[in-house]
Structures are given as structure tokens and as C-alpha cells.
Design an enzyme around this catalytic site. Structure first.
Site, PDB file in Angstrom:
ATOM      1  N   ALA A 127       0.784  -1.158   0.048  1.00 40.74           N
ATOM      2  CA  ALA A 127       0.084   0.105   0.037  1.00 40.74           C
ATOM      3  C   ALA A 127       1.046   1.343  -0.042  1.00 40.74           C
ATOM      4  O   ALA A 127       0.319   2.270   0.579  1.00 40.74           O
ATOM      5  CB  ALA A 127      -0.998  -0.036   1.121  1.00 40.74           C
ATOM      6  N   GLY A 171       2.192   2.777  -2.807  1.00 44.22           N
ATOM      7  CA  GLY A 171       2.342   3.402  -3.917  1.00 44.22           C
ATOM      8  C   GLY A 171       1.852   4.808  -4.133  1.00 44.22           C
ATOM      9  O   GLY A 171       1.123   5.213  -2.977  1.00 44.22           O
ATOM     10  N   LYS A 222      -4.364   6.934  -2.329  1.00 47.69           N
ATOM     11  CA  LYS A 222      -5.191   6.215  -3.030  1.00 47.69           C
ATOM     12  C   LYS A 222      -6.343   5.307  -2.121  1.00 47.69           C
ATOM     13  O   LYS A 222      -7.355   5.202  -2.265  1.00 47.69           O
ATOM     14  CB  LYS A 222      -4.455   5.364  -3.977  1.00 47.69           C
ATOM     15  CG  LYS A 222      -5.409   4.361  -5.128  1.00 47.69           C
ATOM     16  CD  LYS A 222      -4.755   4.115  -5.999  1.00 47.69           C
ATOM     17  CE  LYS A 222      -3.936   3.061  -6.017  1.00 47.69           C
ATOM     18  NZ  LYS A 222      -3.395   2.209  -7.263  1.00 47.69           N
ATOM     19  N   THR A 258       6.782  -2.888  -6.825  1.00 46.59           N
ATOM     20  CA  THR A 258       6.233  -3.745  -5.714  1.00 46.59           C
ATOM     21  C   THR A 258       7.187  -4.915  -5.290  1.00 46.59           C
ATOM     22  O   THR A 258       7.038  -5.281  -4.151  1.00 46.59           O
ATOM     23  CB  THR A 258       5.132  -4.654  -6.649  1.00 46.59           C
ATOM     24  OG1 THR A 258       5.478  -4.786  -8.033  1.00 46.59           O
ATOM     25  CG2 THR A 258       3.881  -3.673  -6.835  1.00 46.59           C
ATOM     26  N   GLU A 318       4.266  -7.285 -18.250  1.00 53.13           N
ATOM     27  CA  GLU A 318       3.545  -6.065 -18.001  1.00 53.13           C
ATOM     28  C   GLU A 318       3.256  -5.422 -19.001  1.00 53.13           C
ATOM     29  O   GLU A 318       3.449  -5.557 -20.291  1.00 53.13           O
ATOM     30  CB  GLU A 318       4.527  -5.113 -17.149  1.00 53.13           C
ATOM     31  CG  GLU A 318       4.700  -5.394 -15.834  1.00 53.13           C
ATOM     32  CD  GLU A 318       3.286  -5.724 -14.983  1.00 53.13           C
ATOM     33  OE1 GLU A 318       2.672  -4.751 -14.734  1.00 53.13           O
ATOM     34  OE2 GLU A 318       3.007  -7.043 -14.574  1.00 53.13           O
ATOM     35  N   ASN A 353      -6.889   2.043 -10.002  1.00 54.42           N
ATOM     36  CA  ASN A 353      -5.929   2.596 -10.269  1.00 54.42           C
ATOM     37  C   ASN A 353      -6.114   4.261 -10.419  1.00 54.42           C
ATOM     38  O   ASN A 353      -5.265   4.960 -10.137  1.00 54.42           O
ATOM     39  CB  ASN A 353      -5.447   2.119 -11.652  1.00 54.42           C
ATOM     40  CG  ASN A 353      -4.636   1.041 -11.628  1.00 54.42           C
ATOM     41  OD1 ASN A 353      -4.117   0.591 -10.516  1.00 54.42           O
ATOM     42  ND2 ASN A 353      -4.902   0.046 -12.501  1.00 54.42           N
ATOM     43  N   HIS A 393     -41.573  15.373   4.671  1.00 56.76           N
ATOM     44  CA  HIS A 393     -41.120  16.408   3.883  1.00 56.76           C
ATOM     45  C   HIS A 393     -40.107  17.486   4.393  1.00 56.76           C
ATOM     46  O   HIS A 393     -40.376  17.993   5.405  1.00 56.76           O
ATOM     47  CB  HIS A 393     -42.519  17.340   3.351  1.00 56.76           C
ATOM     48  CG  HIS A 393     -43.820  16.656   3.486  1.00 56.76           C
ATOM     49  ND1 HIS A 393     -44.504  16.043   2.274  1.00 56.76           N
ATOM     50  CD2 HIS A 393     -44.518  16.532   4.398  1.00 56.76           C
ATOM     51  CE1 HIS A 393     -45.597  15.642   2.790  1.00 56.76           C
ATOM     52  NE2 HIS A 393     -45.457  15.915   3.956  1.00 56.76           N
ATOM     53  N   TYR A 447     -26.606  21.151  16.318  1.00 53.04           N
ATOM     54  CA  TYR A 447     -25.144  21.790  16.196  1.00 53.04           C
ATOM     55  C   TYR A 447     -24.985  23.218  16.542  1.00 53.04           C
ATOM     56  O   TYR A 447     -25.398  23.895  15.888  1.00 53.04           O
ATOM     57  CB  TYR A 447     -24.352  21.505  14.937  1.00 53.04           C
ATOM     58  CG  TYR A 447     -22.925  21.959  14.921  1.00 53.04           C
ATOM     59  CD1 TYR A 447     -21.905  21.350  15.920  1.00 53.04           C
ATOM     60  CD2 TYR A 447     -22.331  22.641  13.788  1.00 53.04           C
ATOM     61  CE1 TYR A 447     -20.666  21.782  15.931  1.00 53.04           C
ATOM     62  CE2 TYR A 447     -21.105  22.931  13.829  1.00 53.04           C
ATOM     63  CZ  TYR A 447     -20.355  22.395  14.647  1.00 53.04           C
ATOM     64  OH  TYR A 447     -18.841  22.566  14.554  1.00 53.04           O
ATOM     65  N   ALA A 495     -46.507  25.446  14.355  1.00 54.74           N
ATOM     66  CA  ALA A 495     -45.956  25.854  13.073  1.00 54.74           C
ATOM     67  C   ALA A 495     -45.081  26.876  13.363  1.00 54.74           C
ATOM     68  O   ALA A 495     -45.475  28.101  13.920  1.00 54.74           O
ATOM     69  CB  ALA A 495     -46.892  26.021  11.748  1.00 54.74           C
TER      70      ALA A 495
END
Ligand code: UD1
Ligand code: CA
Length: 436
Positions: free
Chosen positions: A11, A13, A24, A81, A157, A235, A337, A361, A397
């Protein structure tokens, strides 16, 4: 033979093809990072010792592994790799001689298939077994080259595939079983040669190890998976979207089979670990985030957004443009709604009016709200957390219920700020003692 095995996840790369400031493997597929998906599959396959090779942006990823038993090896320069695997073997010697090595960008691994790979590796004399697959579209993948007798010879490859190899449809899935004690010395030699010699290359590829081992008289094998099981890789963003779509279809197929109606699967998005009861109907344009739980006989959407921590019991209706986060809606609740419910617990058969908002919040902390059973929350009202609305209470309301001003069970409040009104007399608000 010891049936347990170690696993190494590559991992480190750069993931340049993602064009992202985020590593990634921290990109998410349906609410779960690519790396977490790989870790789970490898564990489910039976690995009891996990090593992750990190390099590019290692800090961000290792922070996420801090409270786990996963060991981290560092590949400070991303030199391929083979170099990554060697870093793991040198720095974090695996507990078992049998090691499953997987590319970290494969979020669609099948644990059963990983287990079968380990089994066939053990059953053969091969010290390196490459998991392969025959696919319709091999472009972009390493090709498995075999002799006319079918003997596995090497992996080529994509950039080296010439017209003579174009017809090969058996590809390297990026998953390997390795017998460490015999392979490590050869791996070391190869990496030293690739990166240190006079005609050194920029990277040392794990795929080249096949030829190196064969030359050294160490047996190798390529083990084709049954069917067209090509583990999708990430990738680039295209791969991320593609794998998300495939996994989304799988999740929806499961739910449909289990008796959930998804009116329009194309515009519905359901992340991992979501549970939905039978006879619930999910209307179009609905997004249901990871781990949300929904009971039976509910109606959700269209255009509903159910976020993490949401639990919805049976016979609940959540309508259009309703967002719910970290909240529980008990049986029979209606929120049909334009509402927002955050950190709220809503009792049985309560009604949340159009445009009602639970303001959870205050800019610093998120606070809880309890809305009692049978309560009626009027259209356009704002309930500022933390607050309790009693059972069978009514909020008029447009009312604003301030934080901490609990509404008594069975009472009615109206206005801004909300005040209790006397029964049978809607016109005279009863002003709180402290406000006089
Ligand atoms: C690799 C294989 C290819 C195979 C394909 C299957 C090689 C040389 N090629 O190609 O044959 O068909 O996977 O998915 O292995 N990584 C490191 N350190 C590095 C380079 C990469 O840890 O220096 C990691 C990456 O983070 C990634 C994995 O190794 O998780 C694979 O690297 P990637 O560049 O994606 O290889 P592919 O081009 O896909
Ligand atoms: Ca890849």
C-alpha cells in the site's frame, strides 16, 4: 502444516493516477476505505498476522491503523512492488512462512478465493503462486505467459506486451502466495540487481520474480481462478467509480432478493452494512449511508438522505428532501417532507412536519434531542438541541424551541421563542416565570 498464514498488503504506491491529495487507499468505496476493504477480506480469508507496507503519505494511513494489531513496514521510496515486498519481509518478518501478498488497491477481493489460493499453494511444490484469471479485457494487467505445454514461464507487464502476446487473456490479479524462506534471498538479489547495478532500472517489479525463481530452480505456479472473477482494482477515479457501481449492484441485488423494493436501482445509492426489512420501499434518488438500519413496511424517499447512525423502526415514512443523521425513529413515525433530524430520538408515531429542523449543532458541540411518542412537530419549526419534547406535545408551526427549554408532555408551545399556551385558548401565551 500450520494452516494459518501471514498477509502483506502492498500500500505504499503514490497513486498518481488518482490525481488526489488523499492517498489512493483512503478513498472510499460505498463508505469504506479501499484499504479497510482489503484488510477485511484478508482477515476473512484466514490471515492472523497482517503487515501493511506504507510509503507515500504514510502518516495519514498509519494513523488509521494505530489501534489495531496490524504491523506497518515503511517503503520510503516507491521503487516498485518487489521492493515493497522486500521492505515488509526485512522490517516485519512474517509469523508464518506462508505469506499471502496482495496489492492494496483491490477492494473487491473474495476471501474464499484467497483461501483457495493458499490451499493450492500448500498442495503444490511452488514457492511462489500467482493468482490469475482469464478475462475478456486484459488491457492494463500483467499477462501470464505459458509455454506451449502450459508451463508458467513469466509475467509481462502491459507496457511490454507486443503483438505476439496481445491474444493472451490470462492476467496477473496482483495476489500471490509466497514461501518466504526460499523466496526472500532471491527477491533480495533481484531487487539489489534491479536498483543497484550498473544498468539499474527505476523500479523493481514483483512480477519479474517469476523468471528469477525459475532460473534459480525454485518452482512457481500460476493458479487460474474459476470463472471470470477479475478483482476490480482502483488505479484511478474511473476504477473507483466502476468498482463502486459493481459493489452497489451487488448490495442492491441482495436487498431485492431479501424482499425490499428499490423502485429505481440506478438512482438509489446504498452503502455497506445497511439493513432493510421486508416490504420496505425505497423510492428513487435516495442515499443510504453505511450501517443505517431500516425496519419493515417503511417508505423512504424519494430524495431522502439517511446518514450514519440512523435507525428506523418498522412502519416509518420518511419522505422527500428529509435528511436524518445519528437518529432513531421509532415505529410509526412520519417525517414526510423537507426535514432535518440530527442526534434525535423520535418516539412512536410522532409526526415531524414539513420543513421542521432539529438544530443539533451550536458551532461547537452536537447535542441530543428527544421527541416523545405521539408528539406533533409543526411545519417550519426549529428545535434547538439539547431539548426534550414530551410525549403527545405539540410544537406550533414556525415555533423556535430554545435549547434547554423542555416542552411538557401533552402541552402546546407556539411562537419565537416557543411558549406554552393554555388549553382551549390559543391566543394567550403563558410566559415563563423567569421571563416576567
Ligand atoms: C500490478 C502488477 C500487474 C497486475 C496488477 C493487478 C506489478 C509490477 N504489476 O500492476 O501485473 O496485473 O497489479 O492489479 O506488480 N505499491 C507499493 N510500492 C511501490 C509500487 C506499488 O507498495 O513502489 C503498491 C501500490 O500501493 C498498489 C500495489 O502495490 O497497492 C500495486 O501497484 P500498482 O501501481 O497499482 O500496480 P499495477 O500497475 O496495477
Ligand atoms: Ca493497481
Amino acid at each position: 502444516m500450520d494452516q494459518k498464514f501471514s498477509a502483506i498488503i502492498l500500500a505504499a504506491g503514490r497513486g498518481t493516477r488518482m490525481k488526489s491529495s488523499l492517498p489512493k487507499l483512503l478513498h472510499k468505496v460505498l463508505g469504506v476505505t479501499v484499504l479497510d476493504r482489503v484488510i477485511c477480506s484478508v482477515r476473512d480469508a484466514g490471515a492472523d498476522d497482517l503487515i501493511v507496507v506504507l510509503g507515500h503519505d504514510a502518516k495519514t494511513i498509519s494513523g488509521q491503523l494505530a489501534d489495531t494489531d496490524i504491523r506497518v513496514a515503511m517503503q520510503t521510496e516507491q521503487l516498485g512492488t518487489a521492493h515493497a515486498l522486500l521492505a515488509a519481509l526485512d522490517q516485519q518478518p512474517p509469523q508464518h512462512d506462508d505469506v499471502l501478498v496482495v496489492n492494496g488497491d483491490l477492494p473487491d477481493l473474495d476471501p474464499d478465493q484467497l483461501g483457495s489460493l493458499m490451499q493450492s499453494h500448500r498442495a503444490s511444490d511452488a514457492e511462489l503462486t500467482v493468482s490469475s484469471c482469464n478475462v475478456d479485457h486484459p488491457t492494463g494487467m500483467g499477462r501470464i505467459v505459458r509455454s506451449t505445454e502450459g508451463t508458467f514461464e513469466r509475467i509481462v507487464e502491459q507496457q511490454d506486451v507486443d503483438s505476439s502476446l496481445e491474444a493472451i487473456c490470462e492476467v496477473n490479479l496482483g495476489i500471490y502466495s509466497v514461501g518466504v524462506s526460499r523466496v526472500q534471498p532471491k527477491l533480495q538479489e533481484m531487487v539489489d540487481g534491479d536498483l543497484g547495478g550498473a544498468d539499474s532500472t527505476n523500479e523493481s517489479y514483483l512480477t519479474d520474480l517469476v523468471e528469477v525463481l525459475i532460473e534459480g530452480g525454485i518452482p512457481v505456479a500460476a493458479c487460474p481462478s474459476k470463472g471470470q472473477q477479475q478483482f476490480l482494482q482502483v488505479n484511478d477515479r474511473l476504477g473507483l467509480a466502476r468498482v463502486s457501481r459493481v459493489l452497489q449492484d451487488r448490495i442492491q441485488t441482495r436487498l431485492l432478493t431479501e424482499g425490499v423494493t428499490i423502485v429505481d436501482p440506478v438512482t438509489t445509492w446504498i452503502e455497506f452494512d445497511v439493513e432493510i426489512g421486508t416490504d420496505t420501499v425505497i423510492h428513487p434518488q435516495t442515499v443510504i449511508r453505511r450501517g443505517v438500519k431500516i425496519g419493515s413496511h417503511c417508505e423512504i424517499g424519494p430524495f431522502a438522505h439517511l446518514r450514519e447512525g440512523t435507525v428506523i423502526e418498522d412502519d416509518v415514512k420518511v419522505g422527500d428532501f428529509v435528511e436524518i443523521k445519528d437518529s432513531t425513529l421509532e415505529q410509526g413515525v412520519r417525517a414526510k417532507h423537507l426535514a432535518y433530524l440530527g442526534n434525535a430520538s423520535v418516539g412512536r408515531k410522532a409526526n415531524i412536519g414539513a420543513g421542521a429542523v432539529v438544530a443539533n449543532y451550536d458551532g461547537k458541540v452536537k447535542s441530543p434531542t428527544r421527541i416523545g411518542s405521539g408528539a406533533f412537530i409543526g411545519s417550519g419549526s426549529v428545535i434547538v438541541a439539547p431539548v426534550n419534547i414530551g410525549d403527545n406535545a405539540t410544537v406550533g408551526a414556525g415555533a423556535v424551541v430554545p435549547a434547554g427549554r423542555d416542552v411538557e408532555p401533552g402541552s402546546t408551545v407556539i411562537g419565537v421563542p416557543a411558549r406554552k399556551i393554555k388549553r382551549h385558548d390559543d391566543s394567550i401565551p403563558e410566559i415563563c416565570e423567569e421571563e416576567r
